[in-house]
Scaffold this motif. Structure first.
Motif, PDB file in Angstrom:
ATOM      1  N   ILE A 100       0.138  -0.624 -15.684  1.00 44.61           N
ATOM      2  CA  ILE A 100       0.786  -1.577 -14.785  1.00 44.61           C
ATOM      3  C   ILE A 100       1.985  -0.889 -14.153  1.00 44.61           C
ATOM      4  O   ILE A 100       2.718  -0.171 -14.841  1.00 44.61           O
ATOM      5  CB  ILE A 100       1.290  -2.827 -15.537  1.00 44.61           C
ATOM      6  N   GLY A 101       2.203  -1.118 -12.849  1.00 43.93           N
ATOM      7  CA  GLY A 101       3.370  -0.530 -12.198  1.00 43.93           C
ATOM      8  C   GLY A 101       3.647  -1.177 -10.856  1.00 43.93           C
ATOM      9  O   GLY A 101       3.190  -2.282 -10.566  1.00 43.93           O
ATOM     10  N   THR A 102       4.394  -0.474 -10.030  1.00 42.82           N
ATOM     11  CA  THR A 102       4.757  -0.928  -8.691  1.00 42.82           C
ATOM     12  C   THR A 102       4.082  -0.024  -7.662  1.00 42.82           C
ATOM     13  O   THR A 102       3.477   0.989  -8.020  1.00 42.82           O
ATOM     14  CB  THR A 102       6.278  -0.847  -8.486  1.00 42.82           C
ATOM     15  N   LEU A 103       4.231  -0.360  -6.400  1.00 42.42           N
ATOM     16  CA  LEU A 103       3.707   0.521  -5.356  1.00 42.42           C
ATOM     17  C   LEU A 103       4.377   1.888  -5.388  1.00 42.42           C
ATOM     18  O   LEU A 103       3.730   2.913  -5.212  1.00 42.42           O
ATOM     19  CB  LEU A 103       3.917  -0.115  -3.972  1.00 42.42           C
ATOM     20  N   VAL A 104       5.682   1.893  -5.621  1.00 44.55           N
ATOM     21  CA  VAL A 104       6.416   3.168  -5.664  1.00 44.55           C
ATOM     22  C   VAL A 104       5.922   4.022  -6.829  1.00 44.55           C
ATOM     23  O   VAL A 104       5.664   5.219  -6.677  1.00 44.55           O
ATOM     24  CB  VAL A 104       7.946   2.919  -5.766  1.00 44.55           C
ATOM     25  N   SER A 105       5.763   3.399  -7.996  1.00 46.16           N
ATOM     26  CA  SER A 105       5.286   4.171  -9.152  1.00 46.16           C
ATOM     27  C   SER A 105       3.842   4.618  -8.930  1.00 46.16           C
ATOM     28  O   SER A 105       3.459   5.723  -9.326  1.00 46.16           O
ATOM     29  CB  SER A 105       5.421   3.377 -10.444  1.00 46.16           C
ATOM     30  N   TYR A 106       3.032   3.778  -8.275  1.00 46.88           N
ATOM     31  CA  TYR A 106       1.660   4.150  -7.955  1.00 46.88           C
ATOM     32  C   TYR A 106       1.625   5.409  -7.081  1.00 46.88           C
ATOM     33  O   TYR A 106       0.867   6.345  -7.348  1.00 46.88           O
ATOM     34  CB  TYR A 106       0.965   2.980  -7.244  1.00 46.88           C
ATOM     35  N   GLU A 107       2.487   5.433  -6.065  1.00 47.78           N
ATOM     36  CA  GLU A 107       2.554   6.608  -5.184  1.00 47.78           C
ATOM     37  C   GLU A 107       2.937   7.860  -5.952  1.00 47.78           C
ATOM     38  O   GLU A 107       2.364   8.930  -5.749  1.00 47.78           O
ATOM     39  CB  GLU A 107       3.562   6.375  -4.062  1.00 47.78           C
ATOM     40  N   LYS A 108       3.896   7.732  -6.846  1.00 50.60           N
ATOM     41  CA  LYS A 108       4.349   8.904  -7.619  1.00 50.60           C
ATOM     42  C   LYS A 108       3.288   9.359  -8.612  1.00 50.60           C
ATOM     43  O   LYS A 108       3.119  10.555  -8.851  1.00 50.60           O
ATOM     44  CB  LYS A 108       5.674   8.599  -8.302  1.00 50.60           C
ATOM     45  N   MET A 109       2.567   8.401  -9.183  1.00 52.09           N
ATOM     46  CA  MET A 109       1.462   8.755 -10.086  1.00 52.09           C
ATOM     47  C   MET A 109       0.360   9.476  -9.308  1.00 52.09           C
ATOM     48  O   MET A 109      -0.221  10.446  -9.799  1.00 52.09           O
ATOM     49  CB  MET A 109       0.919   7.502 -10.764  1.00 52.09           C
ATOM     50  N   ALA A 111       0.809  11.307  -6.651  1.00 52.79           N
ATOM     51  CA  ALA A 111       1.321  12.647  -6.359  1.00 52.79           C
ATOM     52  C   ALA A 111       1.211  13.548  -7.586  1.00 52.79           C
ATOM     53  O   ALA A 111       0.923  14.743  -7.469  1.00 52.79           O
ATOM     54  CB  ALA A 111       2.778  12.559  -5.891  1.00 52.79           C
ATOM     55  N   TYR A 112       1.425  12.996  -8.768  1.00 52.80           N
ATOM     56  CA  TYR A 112       1.427  13.783 -10.011  1.00 52.80           C
ATOM     57  C   TYR A 112       0.003  14.098 -10.488  1.00 52.80           C
ATOM     58  O   TYR A 112      -0.291  15.239 -10.848  1.00 52.80           O
ATOM     59  CB  TYR A 112       2.187  13.020 -11.094  1.00 52.80           C
ATOM     60  N   PHE A 113      -0.880  13.092 -10.484  1.00 55.92           N
ATOM     61  CA  PHE A 113      -2.224  13.268 -11.039  1.00 55.92           C
ATOM     62  C   PHE A 113      -3.300  13.466  -9.986  1.00 55.92           C
ATOM     63  O   PHE A 113      -4.432  13.802 -10.319  1.00 55.92           O
ATOM     64  CB  PHE A 113      -2.595  12.057 -11.912  1.00 55.92           C
ATOM     65  N   GLY A 114      -2.974  13.217  -8.692  1.00 57.59           N
ATOM     66  CA  GLY A 114      -3.962  13.291  -7.616  1.00 57.59           C
ATOM     67  C   GLY A 114      -4.475  11.902  -7.281  1.00 57.59           C
ATOM     68  O   GLY A 114      -4.818  11.131  -8.175  1.00 57.59           O
ATOM     69  N   LYS A 115      -4.498  11.593  -5.995  1.00 62.63           N
ATOM     70  CA  LYS A 115      -4.888  10.255  -5.533  1.00 62.63           C
ATOM     71  C   LYS A 115      -6.277   9.860  -6.018  1.00 62.63           C
ATOM     72  O   LYS A 115      -6.546   8.686  -6.298  1.00 62.63           O
ATOM     73  CB  LYS A 115      -4.806  10.197  -4.007  1.00 62.63           C
ATOM     74  N   GLU A 116      -7.159  10.840  -6.151  1.00 58.95           N
ATOM     75  CA  GLU A 116      -8.528  10.548  -6.586  1.00 58.95           C
ATOM     76  C   GLU A 116      -8.588  10.050  -8.032  1.00 58.95           C
ATOM     77  O   GLU A 116      -9.584   9.460  -8.453  1.00 58.95           O
ATOM     78  CB  GLU A 116      -9.420  11.788  -6.421  1.00 58.95           C
ATOM     79  N   CYS A 168       0.080   2.670   1.371  1.00 57.99           N
ATOM     80  CA  CYS A 168      -0.585   3.097   0.134  1.00 57.99           C
ATOM     81  C   CYS A 168      -2.092   2.860   0.167  1.00 57.99           C
ATOM     82  O   CYS A 168      -2.772   3.063  -0.842  1.00 57.99           O
ATOM     83  CB  CYS A 168       0.016   2.344  -1.055  1.00 57.99           C
ATOM     84  N   ASN A 169      -2.600   2.455   1.335  1.00 57.37           N
ATOM     85  CA  ASN A 169      -4.033   2.172   1.494  1.00 57.37           C
ATOM     86  C   ASN A 169      -4.545   1.131   0.504  1.00 57.37           C
ATOM     87  O   ASN A 169      -5.643   1.261  -0.040  1.00 57.37           O
ATOM     88  CB  ASN A 169      -4.864   3.466   1.379  1.00 57.37           C
TER      89      ASN A 169
END
Length: 196
Positions: A100-109, A111-116, A168-169
């Motif tokens: 569970i998170g926010t849009l900002v944390s989703y974006e950072k995740m 970036a860290y793990f890859g959007k796919e 964030c699509n």
């Protein structure tokens, strides 16, 4: 390669309830316990809902380069941070996760793990219903802070604006008007991703 199914939504949309129910229905999904500097709430347990950390512990993790993403909110009781730590809990080579998170944390995740590797699960509830739920939840606390409920409500309007969702699509919205139907729809979509 594993996936991280990432639940997001404004406060009081039922994210925690949906999260717990999905874990029961799809037990192969693993969990990640986030960290926070906010005070522990009645009924919570350290290491279960969150790892409750001091500001000094957070600083040490930052200096060690272990923080993947961090959100700090200026609350009525001072700054509260919520953060994901690279502490060995996530292994996408072998496992799938529900977070569970926010849009900002989703974006950072992403970036860290890859959007796919991330699948967004955006939960929505009518604003009036959401505010009533938040007030009722706060009423049950030992020392209710309705000012904080209002702050979060207004902050969510900005954080989850349509502009930010578009950036964030986030195109699929799960409406939590009827809890069981919402959980069933999300569960079916996750299962389809896991076993396609």
């Amino acid at each position: 390669m594993g996936k991280i199914f990432y639940i997001m939504g404004k406060s009081a949309t039922g994210k925690d309830t949906i999260y717990q129910e999905l874990l029961k229905r799809i037990p192969e999904l693993k969990t990640v316990v986030l960290y926070t500097t906010r005070p522990i709430r009645m009924g919570e347990e350290n290491g279960r809902e969150y790892h409750f950390a001091t500001q000094e512990e957070k600083k040490n993790l930052e200096e060690a380069g272990k923080i993947i993403e961090c959100r700090t909110y200026q609350t009525m009781m001072g700054p509260w941070s919520y953060f994901t730590v690279d502490d060995g809990q996530i292994n996408l080579q072998k496992l799938d996760y529900l977070m569970i998170g926010t849009l900002v944390s989703y974006e950072k995740m992403c970036a860290y793990f890859g959007k796919e590797s991330l699948i967004p699960l955006y939960i929505s509830v009518d604003d009036r219903e959401r505010l009533l739920r938040a007030i009722e939840r706060e009423r049950l606390q030992k020392n209710p802070r309705y000012d904080e409920v209002c702050r979060r409500y207004l902050a969510d309007e900005e954080d989850f604006s349509q502009t930010n969702l578009d950036r964030c699509n986030i195109t699929k919205i799960y409406c939590n008007t009827e809890l069981e139907a919402c959980i069933r729809e999300i569960s079916e979509d996750i299962t389809a991703q896991l076993y396609h």
